[in-house]
Design an enzyme around this catalytic site. Structure first.
Site, mmCIF file in Angstrom:
data_model
loop_
_atom_site.group_PDB
_atom_site.id
_atom_site.type_symbol
_atom_site.label_atom_id
_atom_site.label_comp_id
_atom_site.label_asym_id
_atom_site.label_seq_id
_atom_site.Cartn_x
_atom_site.Cartn_y
_atom_site.Cartn_z
ATOM 1 N N LEU A 1 0.844 -1.194 0.000
ATOM 2 C CA LEU A 1 0.000 0.000 0.000
ATOM 3 C C LEU A 1 0.879 1.243 0.000
ATOM 4 O O LEU A 1 1.980 1.250 0.567
ATOM 5 C CB LEU A 1 -0.913 0.002 1.228
ATOM 6 C CG LEU A 1 -1.838 -1.208 1.354
ATOM 7 C CD1 LEU A 1 -2.891 -0.960 2.428
ATOM 8 C CD2 LEU A 1 -2.515 -1.566 0.032
ATOM 9 N N GLY B 1 1.288 -5.142 1.470
ATOM 10 C CA GLY B 1 0.257 -5.223 0.427
ATOM 11 C C GLY B 1 0.742 -5.953 -0.819
ATOM 12 O O GLY B 1 -0.071 -6.523 -1.558
ATOM 13 N N ASN C 1 4.702 -7.387 6.807
ATOM 14 C CA ASN C 1 5.637 -6.749 7.745
ATOM 15 C C ASN C 1 5.021 -5.560 8.477
ATOM 16 O O ASN C 1 5.735 -4.724 9.030
ATOM 17 C CB ASN C 1 6.887 -6.276 6.988
ATOM 18 C CG ASN C 1 6.560 -5.220 5.931
ATOM 19 O OD1 ASN C 1 5.491 -5.250 5.353
ATOM 20 N ND2 ASN C 1 7.464 -4.291 5.695
ATOM 21 N N GLU C 2 3.684 -5.459 8.485
ATOM 22 C CA GLU C 2 3.025 -4.271 9.039
ATOM 23 C C GLU C 2 3.519 -3.906 10.426
ATOM 24 O O GLU C 2 3.694 -2.719 10.742
ATOM 25 C CB GLU C 2 1.491 -4.475 9.088
ATOM 26 C CG GLU C 2 0.780 -4.307 7.769
ATOM 27 C CD GLU C 2 0.901 -5.504 6.825
ATOM 28 O OE1 GLU C 2 1.608 -6.472 7.169
ATOM 29 O OE2 GLU C 2 0.285 -5.472 5.751
HETATM 30 C C1 LIG Z 1 -7.305 -4.528 17.316
HETATM 31 C C2 LIG Z 1 -7.195 -3.159 16.730
HETATM 32 C C3 LIG Z 1 -6.622 -3.193 15.385
HETATM 33 C C4 LIG Z 1 -7.186 -2.150 14.505
HETATM 34 C C5 LIG Z 1 -6.691 -2.354 13.116
HETATM 35 C C6 LIG Z 1 -7.328 -1.448 12.193
HETATM 36 C C7 LIG Z 1 -6.810 -1.650 10.824
HETATM 37 C C8 LIG Z 1 -5.592 -0.831 10.542
HETATM 38 C C9 LIG Z 1 -4.941 -1.344 9.383
HETATM 39 C C10 LIG Z 1 -3.712 -0.587 8.960
HETATM 40 C C11 LIG Z 1 -2.979 -1.499 8.058
HETATM 41 C C12 LIG Z 1 -2.561 -0.854 6.806
HETATM 42 C C13 LIG Z 1 -1.905 -1.889 5.969
HETATM 43 C C14 LIG Z 1 -0.837 -1.617 5.266
HETATM 44 C C15 LIG Z 1 -0.214 -2.588 4.366
HETATM 45 C C16 LIG Z 1 0.923 -2.028 3.566
HETATM 46 O O1 LIG Z 1 1.118 -2.462 2.468
HETATM 47 S S1 LIG Z 1 1.882 -0.808 4.231
HETATM 48 C C17 LIG Z 1 3.244 -0.609 3.126
HETATM 49 C C18 LIG Z 1 4.359 -1.491 3.552
HETATM 50 N N1 LIG Z 1 5.430 -1.435 2.620
HETATM 51 C C19 LIG Z 1 6.697 -1.474 2.984
HETATM 52 O O2 LIG Z 1 7.029 -1.590 4.146
HETATM 53 C C20 LIG Z 1 7.708 -1.342 1.882
HETATM 54 C C21 LIG Z 1 8.588 -0.178 2.093
HETATM 55 N N2 LIG Z 1 9.551 -0.081 1.002
HETATM 56 C C22 LIG Z 1 10.673 -0.812 0.947
HETATM 57 O O3 LIG Z 1 10.968 -1.633 1.779
HETATM 58 C C23 LIG Z 1 11.567 -0.539 -0.206
HETATM 59 O O4 LIG Z 1 11.196 0.681 -0.783
HETATM 60 C C24 LIG Z 1 11.532 -1.627 -1.304
HETATM 61 C C25 LIG Z 1 12.194 -2.911 -0.775
HETATM 62 C C26 LIG Z 1 10.118 -1.938 -1.758
HETATM 63 C C27 LIG Z 1 12.344 -1.126 -2.530
HETATM 64 O O5 LIG Z 1 13.625 -0.732 -2.126
HETATM 65 P P1 LIG Z 1 14.497 0.186 -3.087
HETATM 66 O O6 LIG Z 1 14.484 -0.374 -4.455
HETATM 67 O O7 LIG Z 1 15.819 0.360 -2.407
HETATM 68 O O8 LIG Z 1 13.694 1.564 -3.183
HETATM 69 P P2 LIG Z 1 13.622 2.742 -2.083
HETATM 70 O O9 LIG Z 1 14.749 3.681 -2.309
HETATM 71 O O10 LIG Z 1 13.471 2.166 -0.731
HETATM 72 O O11 LIG Z 1 12.223 3.411 -2.468
HETATM 73 C C28 LIG Z 1 12.094 4.238 -3.622
HETATM 74 C C29 LIG Z 1 11.078 5.309 -3.327
HETATM 75 O O12 LIG Z 1 9.806 4.680 -3.107
HETATM 76 C C30 LIG Z 1 9.291 5.079 -1.837
HETATM 77 N N3 LIG Z 1 8.477 3.970 -1.299
HETATM 78 C C31 LIG Z 1 8.890 2.746 -1.000
HETATM 79 N N4 LIG Z 1 7.855 2.005 -0.552
HETATM 80 C C32 LIG Z 1 6.772 2.788 -0.583
HETATM 81 C C33 LIG Z 1 5.394 2.602 -0.230
HETATM 82 N N5 LIG Z 1 4.927 1.428 0.230
HETATM 83 N N6 LIG Z 1 4.584 3.637 -0.364
HETATM 84 C C34 LIG Z 1 5.005 4.828 -0.818
HETATM 85 N N7 LIG Z 1 6.312 5.078 -1.174
HETATM 86 C C35 LIG Z 1 7.163 4.058 -1.050
HETATM 87 C C36 LIG Z 1 10.516 5.375 -1.014
HETATM 88 O O13 LIG Z 1 10.206 6.183 0.086
HETATM 89 C C37 LIG Z 1 11.385 6.059 -2.036
HETATM 90 O O14 LIG Z 1 10.884 7.379 -2.174
HETATM 91 P P3 LIG Z 1 11.851 8.594 -2.474
HETATM 92 O O15 LIG Z 1 12.523 8.280 -3.774
HETATM 93 O O16 LIG Z 1 12.825 8.664 -1.329
HETATM 94 O O17 LIG Z 1 10.963 9.799 -2.534
#
Ligand SMILES: CCCCCCCCCCCC/C=C/CC(=O)SCCNC(=O)CCNC(=O)[C@H](O)C(C)(C)COP(=O)(O)OP(=O)(O)OC[C@H]1O[C@@H](n2cnc3c(N)ncnc32)[C@H](O)[C@@H]1OP(=O)(O)O
Length: 289
Positions: free
Chosen positions: A95, A140, A164-165
């Site tokens: 996400l 996601g 990994n949330e």
């Molecule tokens: C009982 C009570 C409970 C109540 C619960 C209620 C419900 C609540 C629910 C809430 C849940 C919400 C669920 C969420 C699910 C998700 O999917 S969250 C997203 C998780 N994603 C990650 O952790 C991935 C993060 N990214 C990375 O690890 C790396 O970027 C990568 C391995 C994918 C790629 O690495 P690399 O190739 O080295 O690129 P980077 O330099 O890291 O990234 C480039 C660029 O992209 C941006 N970016 C990376 N990931 C994301 C993302 N997911 N979203 C937006 N942007 C992202 C990163 O910041 C870099 O940006 P800049 O170039 O620096 O601007």
């Protein structure tokens, strides 16, 4: 309203493009962030995410993804879809964090509704879905793969997959958790969810997050050969079986979609959660040095 209009426009534009690009029996249609080509075994489409740099599932990307899926579901000649990525080394970063950080509650609600919509469509699709996981697949991204009927992952230790949330200071919602439990069992899911484990391909294979790990240059050919095997099963019996296996999990979200949207909105709006997301985004930036 604006999103509904965009959806109508995209569906229309997609079908015009689909006709224009028909070549040698292979067809393709494309939105900006999703490319769909029919190639390989008859009745199979390859859907490629292309939302660089990391295929994060922004609202626009989710919408285009859902529309492309809807078009394929409506095309009775398509029986299977191979889901993969056009971004080198990344299947999907999950996400889009920027949709969940620093926005207002109405935006969070709209975003979550679209996340639910895509998940329900993918998880309950009548088509055969095979994922060719050709890169990193956290959160996601892993969810997309888990929706598929079969997962083939590239054997590259740099690529990891998992929910990994908890590492981000957020909590996977119950329907992410249910699907994880359905796939890898309660104990493995309990441990992996609490620790926010990102599995290497070999570990993912061992716990059952993926079904097969192959050399990187064989991910697509393997996904195609898996698809051929699944296509040999009569659709009606396979679809009824899939429905029997997945209905309860999908229904538990369908029954409480509104409440789930409200839970998400109030959870993600909390100062403490926004602070955690801020820190995580900063960490991602710092990683670049
Ligand atoms: C009982 C009570 C409970 C109540 C619960 C209620 C419900 C609540 C629910 C809430 C849940 C919400 C669920 C969420 C699910 C998700 O999917 S969250 C997203 C998780 N994603 C990650 O952790 C991935 C993060 N990214 C990375 O690890 C790396 O970027 C990568 C391995 C994918 C790629 O690495 P690399 O190739 O080295 O690129 P980077 O330099 O890291 O990234 C480039 C660029 O992209 C941006 N970016 C990376 N990931 C994301 C993302 N997911 N979203 C937006 N942007 C992202 C990163 O910041 C870099 O940006 P800049 O170039 O620096 O601007």
């Amino acid at each position: 309203m604006a999103l509904a209009a965009a959806r109508r426009l995209l569906l229309h534009a997609g079908s015009r493009l689909g006709r224009r690009e028909a070549v040698d029996g292979a067809r393709r249609f494309a939105n900006k962030r999703v490319l769909v080509e029919t190639e390989g075994p008859a009745g199979v489409a390859v859907m490629k995410l292309r939302n660089p740099p990391v295929n994060s599932l922004s609202l626009e990307c989710l919408t285009e993804f859902t529309i492309s899926l809807e078009k394929l579901e409506n095309d009775k000649s398509i029986r299977g879809v191979i889901l993969t990525s056009e971004c080198p080394g990344i299947f999907s970063a999950g996400l889009d964090l920027l949709e969940m950080y620093g926005r207002n509650p109405a935006h969070y609600a709209e975003y979550w509704k679209n996340v639910q919509e895509l998940w329900l469509r993918l998880y309950t699709s009548n088509m055969i879905l095979v994922s060719a996981i050709n890169g990193a697949s956290p959160a996601g991204g892993c969810l997309l793969a888990l929706c598929c009927d079969y997962r083939v992952m590239a054997d590259n230790p740099k690529y990891t997959i998992g929910l990994n949330e908890s590492l981000l200071g957020i909590v996977a919602p119950f329907w992410f958790k249910d699907m994880y439990v359905n796939t890898i069992g309660h104990r493995e899911a309990e441990r992996a969810l609490q620790l926010g484990t990102l599995f290497s391909p070999a570990e993912a294979l061992k716990v059952g997050v993926v079904d097969e790990v192959v050399p990187e240059d064989q991910v697509h050919s393997k996904a195609r050969s898996v698809m051929t095997k699944w296509l040999a099963i009569p659709d009606h019996s396979r679809q009824l079986t899939k429905n029997m296996m997945r209905k309860a999990t999908a229904d538990s979200l369908i029954k409480q979609r509104e409440a789930d949207i409200q839970n998400f909105t109030s959870f993600i709006s909390k100062d403490s959660i926004q602070k955690s997301l801020h820190m995580y985004l900063e960490k991602l930036k710092q990683k670049k040095g």
